[in-house]
Motif scaffolding. Sequence first.
Motif, short mmCIF file in Angstrom:
data_model
loop_
_atom_site.label_atom_id
_atom_site.label_comp_id
_atom_site.label_asym_id
_atom_site.label_seq_id
_atom_site.Cartn_x
_atom_site.Cartn_y
_atom_site.Cartn_z
N LEU A 259 14.64 -44.72 -6.39
CA LEU A 259 14.98 -44.61 -4.97
C LEU A 259 13.95 -43.78 -4.20
CD1 LEU A 259 17.06 -45.51 -2.92
CD2 LEU A 259 18.40 -43.48 -3.46
N PRO A 260 13.46 -42.64 -4.74
CA PRO A 260 12.41 -41.90 -4.01
C PRO A 260 11.14 -42.73 -3.82
CG PRO A 260 13.40 -40.52 -5.71
CD PRO A 260 13.91 -41.91 -5.95
N VAL A 261 10.77 -43.54 -4.81
CA VAL A 261 9.58 -44.39 -4.68
C VAL A 261 9.77 -45.41 -3.57
CG1 VAL A 261 8.09 -46.05 -5.87
CG2 VAL A 261 9.02 -44.07 -7.12
N ARG A 262 10.94 -46.02 -3.52
CA ARG A 262 11.21 -47.02 -2.48
C ARG A 262 11.20 -46.38 -1.10
NH1 ARG A 262 13.00 -51.89 -4.47
NH2 ARG A 262 13.77 -51.95 -6.62
N LEU A 263 11.75 -45.18 -0.99
CA LEU A 263 11.74 -44.48 0.30
C LEU A 263 10.31 -44.12 0.71
CD1 LEU A 263 14.84 -42.14 -0.15
CD2 LEU A 263 14.59 -43.94 1.57
N TRP A 264 9.50 -43.72 -0.24
CA TRP A 264 8.11 -43.38 0.07
C TRP A 264 7.36 -44.62 0.56
CZ3 TRP A 264 3.27 -44.78 -1.91
CH2 TRP A 264 2.21 -43.98 -1.49
N LEU A 265 7.60 -45.77 -0.06
CA LEU A 265 6.95 -47.00 0.36
C LEU A 265 7.39 -47.43 1.75
CD1 LEU A 265 7.14 -49.03 -2.98
CD2 LEU A 265 5.07 -48.14 -1.89
N ALA A 266 8.61 -47.00 2.14
CA ALA A 266 9.14 -47.38 3.45
C ALA A 266 8.90 -46.30 4.50
CB ALA A 266 10.64 -47.66 3.34
N ARG A 267 8.10 -45.28 4.18
CA ARG A 267 7.97 -44.11 5.05
C ARG A 267 7.44 -44.47 6.44
NH1 ARG A 267 3.83 -44.64 1.75
NH2 ARG A 267 1.67 -44.14 2.37
N ALA A 268 6.64 -45.54 6.55
CA ALA A 268 6.09 -45.92 7.85
C ALA A 268 7.17 -46.43 8.80
CB ALA A 268 5.01 -47.00 7.67
N TYR A 269 8.35 -46.77 8.25
CA TYR A 269 9.43 -47.31 9.07
C TYR A 269 10.52 -46.28 9.35
CZ TYR A 269 7.51 -51.94 8.10
OH TYR A 269 6.68 -53.03 8.00
N LEU A 270 10.31 -45.03 8.94
CA LEU A 270 11.36 -44.02 9.06
C LEU A 270 11.08 -43.05 10.20
CD1 LEU A 270 11.91 -43.21 5.28
CD2 LEU A 270 13.07 -44.91 6.69
N VAL A 271 12.12 -42.77 10.99
CA VAL A 271 12.05 -41.77 12.06
C VAL A 271 13.30 -40.90 11.98
CG1 VAL A 271 10.65 -43.19 13.62
CG2 VAL A 271 13.15 -43.36 13.69
N ARG A 272 13.29 -39.78 12.67
CA ARG A 272 14.45 -38.89 12.65
C ARG A 272 15.36 -39.23 13.83
NH1 ARG A 272 11.81 -32.92 11.28
NH2 ARG A 272 10.90 -33.51 9.24
N ARG A 273 15.92 -40.44 13.80
CA ARG A 273 16.73 -40.87 14.93
C ARG A 273 17.62 -42.03 14.51
NH1 ARG A 273 13.93 -43.21 20.40
NH2 ARG A 273 15.81 -43.89 21.51
N LEU A 274 18.87 -41.97 14.90
CA LEU A 274 19.83 -43.03 14.62
C LEU A 274 20.30 -43.62 15.94
CD1 LEU A 274 21.84 -44.62 12.81
CD2 LEU A 274 23.41 -42.67 13.04
N GLU A 275 20.16 -44.94 16.08
CA GLU A 275 20.58 -45.64 17.29
C GLU A 275 21.87 -46.41 16.99
OE1 GLU A 275 19.56 -45.96 20.37
OE2 GLU A 275 17.61 -44.97 20.42
#
Length: 509
Positions: free
Chosen positions: A210-226
Amino acid sequence: MTVQDPAAAPVGTTAAGQPPSLGRVVRDIAVYGSGDLLLRGATIITLPIYTRYLVPQDYGAMSLVISLSSFATGFLILGVDIAYARYYFETREHESRRLLTTSALTFVALWGCGVTAVCLPFVGFFSEWAFGSSNRSTLFTITLIAAPLTLLNQLLAQILRNEFRPTLFSILSGLTSAITISTSLIAVTVFDLGVKGILLGVAVGAGALLPVRLWLARAYLVRRLEMRIVRKLLGFGLPLVPTAVAWWVFDLSDRIIVGRAAGLRELGLYTVAVSLASTLALFTSALGQAWSPHAFKIYEEAPALAATFFGRAFTLILVGFGVLCVALTAFARPLLMLLSTPPFYDAARAVGPLALGFVAWATIQVTASGISLTKKTGYFAAYSWLAAGCNVGLNLLFVPRFGMLAAAWSTFVAYFLLTVAYMATSQRLWRVHYERRRAASAAILIVLFTAAYQYLPHFQLAPALALALGWCILFVVAIAALNVIDPRTLRPVMSRLTRGRRISERHST
């Protein structure tokens, strides 16, 4: 629509908004399929090991808990993974995609953890309901803890599919399987944890990468929930939840009815037939994983070309799975002669109609496209329940008289009616340019060759293999004679396969 610069065109399209080639789709299907093949192979290898350490009651408990877990995971995702894929390609700006991805992941994480927290106090009740005793409540505890990890992995894997990275997707899936299986084997054989050890391996496998998958997706992550995005995702995905329940009914009802109405011998033969026919699930799963990102992308970026592209793909899917169906039908009995004993040979009779069901299921990737692309997902739930009801009704009506054959043909009829219903509705919402003569010719030949084979005489192994091979060749000749495949459809596929062979030869030298 703005024409993109060729150098900047994203993976999966060509210059001037041209659609992705069918050759690329075929390549992605092969990559996804290889990942599933490794998983299935590893699962088969562990069977003789687990059966040496578990008594039949434990093995049955494991199967029941895993089946319930699979159903629960499909329910708990709330269709957000499919909704995310749909809106990902509709959203063009990178910042909007970041908000979409973060909102989807955050909601799934909070929802999964919340459901787990609510259900954990009731694990004793779940054990009582399933096994008549609370002694196996630990099995449900482990499964519940693994649930949110599984949901997050599922959604993070969808990001790789959206980016058309099937190789990385398959590598991570393979690593997850390897960690799961090795952990389970150690827990069972070294620490003697039994079923708890196997389920613990599933939980460790879900969390390890799971940490590896999150790292690969890091470009799509922001500190905001809509929350407006969450509502949009749920609006698309929630109508798919009843569909998941319908498929659960679909998957179990025939076996329950066969066992009660036709006896355990018929159920045993039917289970063997289902196992053989389910080898086609390897290809339907690979097709589904590869197809939807390409389908969403071409619809958004080249809508004028999409309808023709979908129509040609439908014919190719029909013929490809038709070849697999006829081959599996013809070789089913010789395979059983090699792998089993004479009492199981009759299971081959049910393989053909079950394989036809997989052909019908494969075509749904195209026939349901108008419903998915126009976001009218409520039709999925309605038609899935109608198909499930049809399957149950036909089984209740005919299984007492005709046994497993009635169950097999009922499965095919239900899948056939489902894909026809999807096609009729999709054509009203968004019209696909089907190659009607070619598709109709292929469908007639597939059903004819599959149904007729069971009336041919039975031989010993060598002549049976020769007959099966000859029957498959005759089917391919008939397909070619009726000009079922448009040469323009095969050209990009053959070009992709030829290029892959040349690269392989160059690497080998």
